[in-house]
Design a protein around this motif. Structure first.
Motif, PDB file in Angstrom:
ATOM      1  N   SER A  11       8.825  66.001  20.894  1.00 20.50           N
ATOM      2  CA  SER A  11       8.024  65.923  19.668  1.00 20.50           C
ATOM      3  C   SER A  11       6.565  65.728  20.056  1.00 20.50           C
ATOM      4  O   SER A  11       6.244  65.502  21.221  1.00 20.50           O
ATOM      5  CB  SER A  11       8.498  64.754  18.801  1.00 20.50           C
ATOM      6  N   GLN A  12       5.690  65.749  19.094  1.00 18.81           N
ATOM      7  CA  GLN A  12       4.261  65.607  19.353  1.00 18.81           C
ATOM      8  C   GLN A  12       3.988  64.242  19.975  1.00 18.81           C
ATOM      9  O   GLN A  12       3.213  64.141  20.926  1.00 18.81           O
ATOM     10  CB  GLN A  12       3.464  65.775  18.043  1.00 18.81           C
ATOM     11  N   GLU A  13       4.602  63.180  19.500  1.00 20.70           N
ATOM     12  CA  GLU A  13       4.408  61.830  20.035  1.00 20.70           C
ATOM     13  C   GLU A  13       4.930  61.735  21.463  1.00 20.70           C
ATOM     14  O   GLU A  13       4.287  61.131  22.322  1.00 20.70           O
ATOM     15  CB  GLU A  13       5.104  60.799  19.141  1.00 20.70           C
ATOM     16  N   GLU A  14       6.035  62.362  21.700  1.00 15.94           N
ATOM     17  CA  GLU A  14       6.608  62.328  23.046  1.00 15.94           C
ATOM     18  C   GLU A  14       5.709  63.086  24.025  1.00 15.94           C
ATOM     19  O   GLU A  14       5.503  62.650  25.150  1.00 15.94           O
ATOM     20  CB  GLU A  14       8.010  62.943  23.045  1.00 15.94           C
ATOM     21  N   ALA A  15       5.148  64.204  23.572  1.00 17.08           N
ATOM     22  CA  ALA A  15       4.267  64.994  24.424  1.00 17.08           C
ATOM     23  C   ALA A  15       3.005  64.198  24.752  1.00 17.08           C
ATOM     24  O   ALA A  15       2.532  64.200  25.890  1.00 17.08           O
ATOM     25  CB  ALA A  15       3.893  66.299  23.726  1.00 17.08           C
ATOM     26  N   LYS A  16       2.469  63.457  23.761  1.00 20.07           N
ATOM     27  CA  LYS A  16       1.281  62.633  23.994  1.00 20.07           C
ATOM     28  C   LYS A  16       1.586  61.563  25.023  1.00 20.07           C
ATOM     29  O   LYS A  16       0.785  61.314  25.924  1.00 20.07           O
ATOM     30  CB  LYS A  16       0.804  61.977  22.686  1.00 20.07           C
ATOM     31  N   ALA A  17       2.696  60.902  24.866  1.00 17.48           N
ATOM     32  CA  ALA A  17       3.076  59.836  25.799  1.00 17.48           C
ATOM     33  C   ALA A  17       3.227  60.406  27.204  1.00 17.48           C
ATOM     34  O   ALA A  17       2.796  59.790  28.188  1.00 17.48           O
ATOM     35  CB  ALA A  17       4.364  59.170  25.335  1.00 17.48           C
ATOM     36  N   ILE A  73       1.754  63.083  28.490  1.00 21.66           N
ATOM     37  CA  ILE A  73       0.431  63.443  29.009  1.00 21.66           C
ATOM     38  C   ILE A  73      -0.316  62.189  29.422  1.00 21.66           C
ATOM     39  O   ILE A  73      -0.934  62.141  30.481  1.00 21.66           O
ATOM     40  CB  ILE A  73      -0.368  64.259  27.961  1.00 21.66           C
ATOM     41  N   LEU A  74      -0.261  61.127  28.612  1.00 21.24           N
ATOM     42  CA  LEU A  74      -0.947  59.875  28.934  1.00 21.24           C
ATOM     43  C   LEU A  74      -0.407  59.276  30.239  1.00 21.24           C
ATOM     44  O   LEU A  74      -1.185  58.779  31.054  1.00 21.24           O
ATOM     45  CB  LEU A  74      -0.795  58.858  27.794  1.00 21.24           C
ATOM     46  N   LYS A  75       0.898  59.330  30.414  1.00 25.98           N
ATOM     47  CA  LYS A  75       1.504  58.791  31.645  1.00 25.98           C
ATOM     48  C   LYS A  75       1.018  59.578  32.845  1.00 25.98           C
ATOM     49  O   LYS A  75       0.681  59.005  33.873  1.00 25.98           O
ATOM     50  CB  LYS A  75       3.033  58.866  31.560  1.00 25.98           C
ATOM     51  N   VAL A 119      -5.066  58.717  37.663  1.00 23.84           N
ATOM     52  CA  VAL A 119      -6.140  57.740  37.830  1.00 23.84           C
ATOM     53  C   VAL A 119      -5.756  56.730  38.903  1.00 23.84           C
ATOM     54  O   VAL A 119      -6.578  56.377  39.760  1.00 23.84           O
ATOM     55  CB  VAL A 119      -6.471  57.042  36.488  1.00 23.84           C
ATOM     56  N   ARG A 120      -4.507  56.242  38.906  1.00 24.90           N
ATOM     57  CA  ARG A 120      -4.054  55.275  39.924  1.00 24.90           C
ATOM     58  C   ARG A 120      -4.121  55.899  41.306  1.00 24.90           C
ATOM     59  O   ARG A 120      -4.532  55.248  42.264  1.00 24.90           O
ATOM     60  CB  ARG A 120      -2.627  54.838  39.628  1.00 24.90           C
ATOM     61  N   HIS A 121      -3.685  57.146  41.387  1.00 20.03           N
ATOM     62  CA  HIS A 121      -3.677  57.834  42.666  1.00 20.03           C
ATOM     63  C   HIS A 121      -5.121  57.967  43.196  1.00 20.03           C
ATOM     64  O   HIS A 121      -5.377  57.680  44.362  1.00 20.03           O
ATOM     65  CB  HIS A 121      -3.012  59.208  42.508  1.00 20.03           C
TER      66      HIS A 121
END
Length: 186
Positions: free
Chosen positions: A149-155, A157-159, A165-167
């Protein structure tokens, strides 16, 4: 003596009669001279009066002529001033007419620009609606293809961004530590 007396009386009477005659002749002469002088004075008075009348008429004519000249001069100046005012009014009317025409042209241009702008706004709104519709259909298609879903895709991408960034932070930290060792030596 009689002769003497009579001669004396006759002589005295002759003198008296002569005196009376000369008195009347003198009076008549004086009267005649006085009448001539009065006549002469009257003629002089008439001449002076006539000259005064002529002088008055001349003065009257001069004053009338001066008044007419002044009236003519005043009328000419007034006409000149009136012409100048009319000319200035005509210039102002022309300037106002030109400004009015210029404003009318600017208003026409402004109205045309408004119409063009309204058309462009309508086109932009139509394109935005079309883009929104296409975006919605693409999102629906992506959800079907990815199974998220759209929310799952956002999550997801954010992950991924957080991991990147951590890398990168870790890589920088290692580079900084190794750079610090190089400066201080092993």
């Amino acid at each position: 003596m009689e002769f003497n007396m009579l001669s004396l009386i006759l002589c005295i009477a002759g003198f008296v009669v002569g005196g009376i005659v000369f008195f009347f002749i003198g009076t008549a002469y004086r009267k005649n001279v006085a009448e001539k002088e009065i006549g002469s004075a009257e003629e002089e008075a008439k001449r002076i009066i006539n000259e005064a009348i002529k002088g008055g008429e001349n003065k009257k004519r001069e004053m009338l002529l001066e008044a007419k000249e002044e009236i003519h001069k005043s009328r000419t100046e007034n006409e000149k001033e009136l012409k100048e005012r009319r000319s200035e009014l005509q210039k102002q009317e022309r300037r106002l007419q030109q400004k009015e025409e210029s404003l009318d042209k600017k208003l026409d241009i402004h109205e045309k620009k408004e119409e063009e702008l309204a058309k462009k706004i309508a086109n932009v709104q139509s394109q935005q609606e079309e883009v929104a519709s296409i975006k919605k259909s693409q999102l629906e298609m992506l959800e079907k293809i990815s199974g998220l879903s759209q929310e799952e895709a956002k999550a997801y991408i954010l992950k991924g961004v957080e991991d990147d960034v951590r890398h990168e932070t870790a890589v920088k930290d290692r580079g900084a530590t190794q750079g610090g060792r190089r400066l201080h030596g092993p």
